[in-house]
Design a protein around this motif. Sequence first.
Motif, PDB file in Angstrom:
ATOM      1  N   ALA A 166       0.839  -1.198   0.000  1.00 23.52           N
ATOM      2  CA  ALA A 166       0.000   0.000   0.000  1.00 23.52           C
ATOM      3  C   ALA A 166       0.868   1.239   0.000  1.00 23.52           C
ATOM      4  O   ALA A 166       2.048   1.203   0.359  1.00 23.52           O
ATOM      5  N   GLU A 167       0.249   2.349  -0.427  1.00 23.39           N
ATOM      6  CA  GLU A 167       1.007   3.576  -0.627  1.00 23.39           C
ATOM      7  C   GLU A 167       1.654   4.073   0.662  1.00 23.39           C
ATOM      8  O   GLU A 167       2.811   4.449   0.667  1.00 23.39           O
TER       9      GLU A 167
ATOM     10  N   ILE B 150      -3.235  -4.928  -3.172  1.00 22.54           N
ATOM     11  CA  ILE B 150      -2.479  -3.745  -3.628  1.00 22.54           C
ATOM     12  C   ILE B 150      -3.413  -2.551  -3.475  1.00 22.54           C
ATOM     13  O   ILE B 150      -4.448  -2.480  -4.140  1.00 22.54           O
TER      14      ILE B 150
ATOM     15  N   ASP C  78      -4.351   1.653  -2.691  1.00 27.65           N
ATOM     16  CA  ASP C  78      -4.118   3.094  -2.568  1.00 27.65           C
ATOM     17  C   ASP C  78      -5.321   3.680  -1.824  1.00 27.65           C
ATOM     18  O   ASP C  78      -6.427   3.705  -2.359  1.00 27.65           O
TER      19      ASP C  78
ATOM     20  N   TRP D  71      -0.025   0.620  -7.014  1.00 34.55           N
ATOM     21  CA  TRP D  71      -1.318   0.826  -6.333  1.00 34.55           C
ATOM     22  C   TRP D  71      -2.196   1.845  -7.047  1.00 34.55           C
ATOM     23  O   TRP D  71      -3.400   1.874  -6.810  1.00 34.55           O
TER      24      TRP D  71
END
Length: 262
Positions: A68-69, A84, A86, A213
């Motif tokens: 994740a971001e 995955i 964001d 992401w």
Amino acid sequence: MHGSANLNIMIKAARKAGRSLVKDFREVENLQSSMKGAGDFVSRADIAAEKILHDELRGARPNYGWLAEEGGEEPGEDPTRRWIVDPLDGTTNFLHGLPHWAISIALEHKGQVVAGVVFDAAKDELFWAEKGEGAWLNETRLRVSNRARMIEALFATGVPFGGRSDLPQTLQELARLMPSCAGVRRWGSAALDMAYVAAGRYEGFWERRLNAWDIAAGLIIVREAGGLADPLREGRDILADGEVICANEVIFNKFAGLVRGG
Ligand code: 2AM
Ligand code: CA
């Protein structure tokens, strides 16, 4: 809606994080007078949304990996499956009070995206797709547009921001494309750009220097809507490079030819 158990987990997580972000988005306008304050507030909103997603997704599937971001990477006991995520794509829009941002959640299995959710919470538009199940906006089946004429076609891209070195390349691409099409939009959320291609709102999208992401969920949504998605440089890997070009299947070659400079 008739998705799998995993898809339902993704949708529940997206809606929960969406409620938190919508609440914070309403506050952002009141904070605009202090730029520093607004920036800090938005990064807290972003982190809070990611925590909700992490709790929901890893809580439901503790053995899946995580990318994740904000929180980076966590390996899972099951090395073949990975979320995955964001939590807030289109952060700059959110900070400026522009209602064009989304939560992006993808599930990867053996290196392939098998399910994706892109949730525009401000507009209550939930785009989703699962391998073999088609792409959907809320309850409606999505299909890419069938516009084949460049002069009628609308495209989207992301123009490099903040002094990035690839601006001249993007300007050359725009110089080749813009005279032959109906317009090029720059809306600031790659996840929504891809969802919009799937919805037939524009014919194609390309951008480079993205992260996995930003585009993983969008990829399966475009493909399940009948669109084509390719690496910008042929033969490369979309998610590893963070470079993508996608479009409806009838205009793809003309569009990609101009963007790639053929
Ligand atoms: P983000 O909002 O999650 O950061 C648009 O060009 C894409 O680039 C978005 O998906 C956005 O994702 C990403 N991006 C990263 N930094 C950005 C910035 N400073 N301005 C605009 N977009 C940015
Ligand atoms: Ca993003």
